[in-house]
Design a protein around this motif. Structure first.
Motif, PDB file in Angstrom:
ATOM      1  N   GLY A  11      50.338  79.759  26.525  1.00 40.92           N
ATOM      2  CA  GLY A  11      50.095  80.948  25.897  1.00 40.92           C
ATOM      3  C   GLY A  11      49.375  80.897  24.662  1.00 40.92           C
ATOM      4  N   PHE A  12      48.500  81.879  24.483  1.00 40.67           N
ATOM      5  CA  PHE A  12      47.630  82.192  23.515  1.00 40.67           C
ATOM      6  C   PHE A  12      47.917  83.387  22.511  1.00 40.67           C
ATOM      7  CE2 PHE A  12      45.362  79.388  26.241  1.00 40.67           C
ATOM      8  CZ  PHE A  12      44.741  78.453  25.497  1.00 40.67           C
ATOM      9  N   GLY A  13      47.726  83.559  21.412  1.00 43.54           N
ATOM     10  CA  GLY A  13      47.512  84.765  20.505  1.00 43.54           C
ATOM     11  C   GLY A  13      48.676  84.651  19.433  1.00 43.54           C
ATOM     12  N   GLY A  14      48.756  85.436  18.429  1.00 47.36           N
ATOM     13  CA  GLY A  14      49.852  85.423  17.282  1.00 47.36           C
ATOM     14  C   GLY A  14      50.810  86.142  17.837  1.00 47.36           C
ATOM     15  N   ASP A  15      51.138  86.945  18.720  1.00 48.95           N
ATOM     16  CA  ASP A  15      52.478  87.638  19.089  1.00 48.95           C
ATOM     17  C   ASP A  15      53.619  86.697  19.154  1.00 48.95           C
ATOM     18  OD1 ASP A  15      54.384  89.330  19.930  1.00 48.95           O
ATOM     19  OD2 ASP A  15      53.199  90.502  21.077  1.00 48.95           O
ATOM     20  N   THR A  16      54.737  86.867  18.359  1.00 46.18           N
ATOM     21  CA  THR A  16      55.571  85.889  18.268  1.00 46.18           C
ATOM     22  C   THR A  16      56.402  85.908  19.688  1.00 46.18           C
ATOM     23  OG1 THR A  16      57.159  87.592  17.434  1.00 46.18           O
ATOM     24  CG2 THR A  16      56.158  86.160  15.772  1.00 46.18           C
ATOM     25  N   LYS A  17      56.323  87.030  20.553  1.00 45.72           N
ATOM     26  CA  LYS A  17      57.241  87.109  21.612  1.00 45.72           C
ATOM     27  C   LYS A  17      56.595  85.783  22.609  1.00 45.72           C
ATOM     28  CE  LYS A  17      54.607  90.783  23.819  1.00 45.72           C
ATOM     29  NZ  LYS A  17      54.896  92.119  24.239  1.00 45.72           N
ATOM     30  N   ILE A  18      55.200  85.768  22.463  1.00 48.53           N
ATOM     31  CA  ILE A  18      54.600  84.650  23.369  1.00 48.53           C
ATOM     32  C   ILE A  18      54.957  83.378  22.851  1.00 48.53           C
ATOM     33  CG2 ILE A  18      52.132  83.676  24.001  1.00 48.53           C
ATOM     34  CD1 ILE A  18      51.118  86.391  24.148  1.00 48.53           C
ATOM     35  N   GLU A  19      54.869  83.006  21.746  1.00 51.72           N
ATOM     36  CA  GLU A  19      55.341  81.722  21.326  1.00 51.72           C
ATOM     37  C   GLU A  19      56.807  81.259  21.440  1.00 51.72           C
ATOM     38  OE1 GLU A  19      55.430  78.940  17.104  1.00 51.72           O
ATOM     39  OE2 GLU A  19      54.960  81.141  16.864  1.00 51.72           O
ATOM     40  N   SER A  20      57.560  82.309  21.475  1.00 54.36           N
ATOM     41  CA  SER A  20      59.118  82.287  21.505  1.00 54.36           C
ATOM     42  C   SER A  20      59.312  81.891  23.015  1.00 54.36           C
ATOM     43  CB  SER A  20      59.819  83.515  21.290  1.00 54.36           C
ATOM     44  OG  SER A  20      61.175  83.381  21.324  1.00 54.36           O
ATOM     45  N   PHE A  21      58.401  82.820  23.973  1.00 50.68           N
ATOM     46  CA  PHE A  21      58.781  82.432  25.466  1.00 50.68           C
ATOM     47  C   PHE A  21      58.168  81.245  25.742  1.00 50.68           C
ATOM     48  CE2 PHE A  21      57.640  82.678  29.723  1.00 50.68           C
ATOM     49  CZ  PHE A  21      58.646  83.669  30.512  1.00 50.68           C
ATOM     50  N   CYS A  22      57.309  80.697  25.325  1.00 48.50           N
ATOM     51  CA  CYS A  22      56.392  79.520  25.579  1.00 48.50           C
ATOM     52  C   CYS A  22      57.481  78.222  25.267  1.00 48.50           C
ATOM     53  CB  CYS A  22      55.305  79.159  24.929  1.00 48.50           C
ATOM     54  SG  CYS A  22      53.922  80.117  25.866  1.00 48.50           S
ATOM     55  N   ARG A  23      58.056  78.346  23.986  1.00 47.46           N
ATOM     56  CA  ARG A  23      59.067  77.401  23.518  1.00 47.46           C
ATOM     57  C   ARG A  23      60.242  77.444  24.333  1.00 47.46           C
ATOM     58  NH1 ARG A  23      55.192  75.035  20.538  1.00 47.46           N
ATOM     59  NH2 ARG A  23      54.688  76.137  18.775  1.00 47.46           N
ATOM     60  N   GLU A  24      60.782  78.500  24.777  1.00 44.46           N
ATOM     61  CA  GLU A  24      62.034  78.220  25.633  1.00 44.46           C
ATOM     62  C   GLU A  24      61.929  78.270  27.215  1.00 44.46           C
ATOM     63  OE1 GLU A  24      63.986  82.246  24.654  1.00 44.46           O
ATOM     64  OE2 GLU A  24      63.939  81.542  22.652  1.00 44.46           O
ATOM     65  N   ASN A  25      60.640  78.530  27.616  1.00 42.04           N
ATOM     66  CA  ASN A  25      60.590  78.249  29.289  1.00 42.04           C
ATOM     67  C   ASN A  25      59.579  77.195  29.680  1.00 42.04           C
ATOM     68  OD1 ASN A  25      62.037  80.842  30.268  1.00 42.04           O
ATOM     69  ND2 ASN A  25      61.034  81.413  28.312  1.00 42.04           N
ATOM     70  N   GLY A  26      59.540  76.121  28.724  1.00 42.14           N
ATOM     71  CA  GLY A  26      58.741  75.099  29.079  1.00 42.14           C
ATOM     72  C   GLY A  26      57.376  75.040  29.260  1.00 42.14           C
ATOM     73  N   GLY A  27      56.764  75.926  28.553  1.00 41.04           N
ATOM     74  CA  GLY A  27      55.287  76.206  28.355  1.00 41.04           C
ATOM     75  C   GLY A  27      54.798  75.672  27.422  1.00 41.04           C
ATOM     76  N   LEU A  28      53.396  76.015  27.160  1.00 37.39           N
ATOM     77  CA  LEU A  28      52.595  75.408  26.147  1.00 37.39           C
ATOM     78  C   LEU A  28      52.231  76.417  25.119  1.00 37.39           C
ATOM     79  CD1 LEU A  28      50.577  72.267  27.231  1.00 37.39           C
ATOM     80  CD2 LEU A  28      52.590  72.168  25.740  1.00 37.39           C
ATOM     81  N   TYR A  29      52.289  76.287  24.028  1.00 39.07           N
ATOM     82  CA  TYR A  29      51.769  77.192  23.073  1.00 39.07           C
ATOM     83  C   TYR A  29      50.422  76.903  22.374  1.00 39.07           C
ATOM     84  CZ  TYR A  29      51.503  81.134  19.561  1.00 39.07           C
ATOM     85  OH  TYR A  29      50.876  82.132  18.796  1.00 39.07           O
ATOM     86  N   PHE A  30      49.442  77.611  22.314  1.00 35.96           N
ATOM     87  CA  PHE A  30      48.109  77.312  22.189  1.00 35.96           C
ATOM     88  C   PHE A  30      48.018  76.355  20.755  1.00 35.96           C
ATOM     89  CE2 PHE A  30      48.191  80.509  19.229  1.00 35.96           C
ATOM     90  CZ  PHE A  30      47.426  80.326  18.048  1.00 35.96           C
ATOM     91  N   THR A  31      49.035  76.278  19.977  1.00 37.10           N
ATOM     92  CA  THR A  31      48.905  75.499  18.606  1.00 37.10           C
ATOM     93  C   THR A  31      49.296  74.032  18.989  1.00 37.10           C
ATOM     94  OG1 THR A  31      50.957  76.227  18.293  1.00 37.10           O
ATOM     95  CG2 THR A  31      49.250  77.198  16.993  1.00 37.10           C
ATOM     96  N   ASP A  32      49.980  73.904  20.310  1.00 36.78           N
ATOM     97  CA  ASP A  32      50.198  72.640  20.568  1.00 36.78           C
ATOM     98  C   ASP A  32      49.229  71.629  21.470  1.00 36.78           C
ATOM     99  OD1 ASP A  32      53.062  73.209  19.962  1.00 36.78           O
ATOM    100  OD2 ASP A  32      53.309  73.915  22.075  1.00 36.78           O
ATOM    101  N   LEU A  33      48.002  72.498  21.493  1.00 33.18           N
ATOM    102  CA  LEU A  33      46.934  71.900  22.231  1.00 33.18           C
ATOM    103  C   LEU A  33      45.908  70.964  21.176  1.00 33.18           C
ATOM    104  CD1 LEU A  33      45.776  74.860  24.348  1.00 33.18           C
ATOM    105  CD2 LEU A  33      47.228  73.038  25.265  1.00 33.18           C
ATOM    106  N   TYR A  34      46.025  71.261  20.087  1.00 34.33           N
ATOM    107  CA  TYR A  34      45.044  70.618  19.175  1.00 34.33           C
ATOM    108  C   TYR A  34      45.693  70.030  17.989  1.00 34.33           C
ATOM    109  CZ  TYR A  34      42.054  73.296  22.025  1.00 34.33           C
ATOM    110  OH  TYR A  34      41.456  73.906  23.047  1.00 34.33           O
TER     111      TYR A  34
END
Length: 678
Positions: free
Chosen positions: A655-678
């Protein structure tokens, strides 16, 4: 639907042809399944086949575009529908659909249409064409044509292929003494090229195989020309129209042709060469060829054209098959047709479509009122509305369903549910007053991120429903943290008036408890996003879509990534997004870019394709998107629901972008949030 439906089938005529045979076969099979069936057409030679089975046929001018004839047909159709006590109407031609559609709408009778071929689409005919609550195509390429030419949602279409009556067409154990090559088709200008090629090749083939005989079945505009050129060639016989093709196929060595006639030959276990005016597939030797042919209804649309040399080579190859080889090929062909394209399969699939469309209530008042960001063309919100409609019909079975949307006229045909304009205060208040429950179906509606005005709009709707005594429920909603005291006040007031709060993520759940207080937790439940259970499109549909944009094992050997860029509010993330996508490209991953909200995302999606060499994919439905994601290597999304779709089919996602719902969904459903990449 209580009991079996009472079906009225309509078509232009019942002369010989693929669509006409389809209607006859469907009527007979539906009757075997216990349905009451009647057929309406302008008549023709095939009517006797219906009458022999005791199926009622009514004659009216459904082959005429004359306004006066259409008016007369409508008068007669009303009487027929009432006499037959029809519960489902199924039209198989454009004129028939135009004639019956206002009657179906007025009487609230479920309406299905089937398209059998491509036809001219000037703007005035597109405007006059009428399509059913569900539109059926006989192949994937025709479904694609239907969606693109008439702007029909893929979610409202189905593929039900032609069905062959395997009690008539089946392998017969006869010793074939002559090498008979059968061709069957209308001999008109647009479908007779292969017949002329066979005539051109006939002497050359007979030199190599002296016992070869060509049997040409069918009549049409080019019959006389072909017959004239065939004079003096006793091995090339013109048989004209044939009523019982199974008799001709009994001792055939090989069949050459396309469409239903080719399917009937394959059902008889006869080695078949698919060759037509629209393309060439050749001698069928394996199931992969059959699956490829099924995508175009065995008509070779989109394939390379037939050439004399290719046809000559395949005919010689087919004529050289040993008895054992012919029997092996014949068995494969029959089993494939029986399992996938029999008349019984076709009838059951149509019956499923009738049952589905019958469930869609047309009542005008009361019931469940759905509220959300519906009808704006956002794929994610479209999926939420469809899911909400399904939930409403399951939870409140006897209640009609209505939705507040942007453009009711367009959205009613898009979502097959009654719609009311969300921007009309009068219409919204009227529907709330009539409703038995108001449901916020998915999305992050109660939030202040986009504007305070949005929060005021939705909280006002809840307040009015509360005043009218209409219970309010939130289904799979997210919440945005309030940014102002007024926003917090509006949100608390709205939430406190809901009898049920289904919250989709942990961050929203914490926010809800904080706003309402610990003492109000009893009516708060954790739910998945409503779109998470969206079923993927069938594999044939996904195959067709990927092929249409040039993604194959050859062009993308390492697979592809599905990319959903956000056209708005992506400043500050574009550089990071591009950097990650470039790393995928350098690893050999193809980029498949889908603008999920075309109005906002298309321009940015095109730019991304130009920058990184991606492939743009447009005009697909939510089920198509899920099916494509399921095949992909990874999903890279700025759009929230691209990640939801990925999670639902267990495809890795970032997930990319500053929307908190994207970060929350990535954390809770086994995805990566873009800040985890670098």
């Amino acid at each position: 639907m209580s009991g079996q439906p009472r079906v009225l089938l309509l078509t232009s005529s019942l002369e010989r042809g693929g669509a006409e045979s389809h209607v006859i076969t469907l009527a007979q099979e539906l009757q075997k399944l216990g349905c009451s069936v009647a057929v309406v057409s302008s008549g023709g030679r095939l009517v006797s086949e219906l009458e022999a089975e005791g199926i009622n046929h009514y004659r009216t001018a459904l082959d005429s575009r004359s306004p006066w004839n259409i008016v007369k047909s409508r008068r007669k159709l009303k009487k027929i529908i009432k006499k037959q006590k029809t519960t489902v109407i199924h039209a198989h031609s454009r004129i028939a659909a135009f004639a019956v559609s206002p009657i179906a709408k007025k009487l609230h009778i479920p309406f299905v249409t089937t398209v059998h071929a491509k036809f001219a689409t000037p703007w005035y005919l597109r405007r006059l064409s009428r399509w059913g609550d569900i539109s059926v195509a006989v192949s994937e390429d025709l479904r694609d044509y239907l969606c693109k030419s008439y702007k029909i949602s893929p979610e409202n279409t189905r593929v039900v292929s032609n069905g062959v009556d395997v009690s008539r067409f089946y392998p017969r154990k006869n010793d074939v003494k002559k090498r008979k090559i059968v061709f069957a088709s209308r001999l008109d200008g647009d479908c007779s090229r292969t017949a002329f090629l066979l005539l051109s090749l006939s002497e050359r083939i007979c030199e190599n195989y002296p016992d070869t005989e060509f049997l040409i079945c069918g009549g049409g505009d080019k019959y006389s020309e072909l017959a004239s050129k065939a004079e003096g060639k006793p091995f090339f016989r013109m048989l004209g129209d044939i009523g019982k093709m199974e008799k001709i196929l009994t001792d055939a060595w090989m069949f050459v042709g396309v469409s239903r006639a080719a399917m009937e030959a394959m059902a008889c276990g006869i080695p078949t060469i698919l060759s037509g005016d629209e393309g060439y597939i050749g001698l069928i030797e394996n199931e992969e060829q059959l699956k490829r042919a099924a995508l175009c209804n065995f008509c070779c649309r989109g394939e390379n054209p037939t050439t004399e040399e290719r046809l000559f080579y395949d005919i010689c190859k087919g004529l050289s098959l040993s008895k054992t080889e012919r029997e092996g090929v014949g068995k494969m062909l029959f089993e494939y047709v029986e399992q996938n394209h029999s008349a019984a399969v076709m009838a059951r699939e149509n019956l499923n479509a009738y049952g589905e469309v019958y469930k869609r209530s047309k009542k005008k008042e009361g019931g469940v009122l759905l509220c959300g960001y519906y009808g704006f063309g956002n794929m994610g919100d479209n999926a939420l509305l469809r899911a909400s409609v399904d939930i409403a019909r399951k939870r409140y079975k006897d209640k009609p369903v209505c939705a507040l949307t942007k453009s009711p006229g367009k959205d009613e045909s898009e979502f097959n549910v009654r719609c009311v304009r969300r921007s009309s205060p009068f219409a919204v208040r009227r529907e709330i007053s009539r409703a038995s429950v108001l449901a916020f179906g998915g999305g992050t509606l109660l939030q202040e991120n986009t504007s305070l005005r949005s929060l005021w709009y939705y909280s006002s709707i809840i307040k009015y429903a509360w005043k009218k005594g209409v219970p309010v429920e939130l289904w799979g909603n997210g919440l945005g943290a309030p940014r102002s005291d007024l926003g917090r006040k509006l949100m608390k007031s709205a939430l406190s008036k809901c009898r049920y709060l289904g919250i989709r993520d942990g961050a929203s759940l914490s926010e809800c408890v904080e706003i309402l207080g610990e003492g109000k937790k009893s009516n708060i439940c954790r739910e998945d996003d409503l779109a998470k259970g969206k079923a993927p499109a069938c594999s044939e549909r996904v195959d067709y879509i990927l092929k249409s944009v040039g993604i194959t094992e050859k062009t993308a050997p390492k697979g592809y990534a599905v990319v959903a860029v956000k056209g708005s509010e992506n400043k500050g993330y574009k550089e990071i997004f591009d950097k990650w996508l470039l790393s995928l490209v350098l690893d050999g991953i193809k980029l498949l870019v889908v603008p999920m909200f075309p109005k906002e995302d298309r321009e940015e999606s095109l730019g991304l394709c130009r920058r990184l060499g991606g492939v743009l994919l447009e005009g697909i439905g939510e089920g198509d998107m899920v099916g494509i994601i399921k095949r992909g290597q990874v999903v890279c999304g700025m759009r929230f629901h691209s990640l939801v779709f990925a999670a639902s089919v267990e495809t890795p996602f970032v997930g990319f972008g500053g929307d908190t719902k994207i970060e929350s969904f990535c954390r809770e459903n086994g995805g990566l949030y873009f800040t985890d990449l670098y």
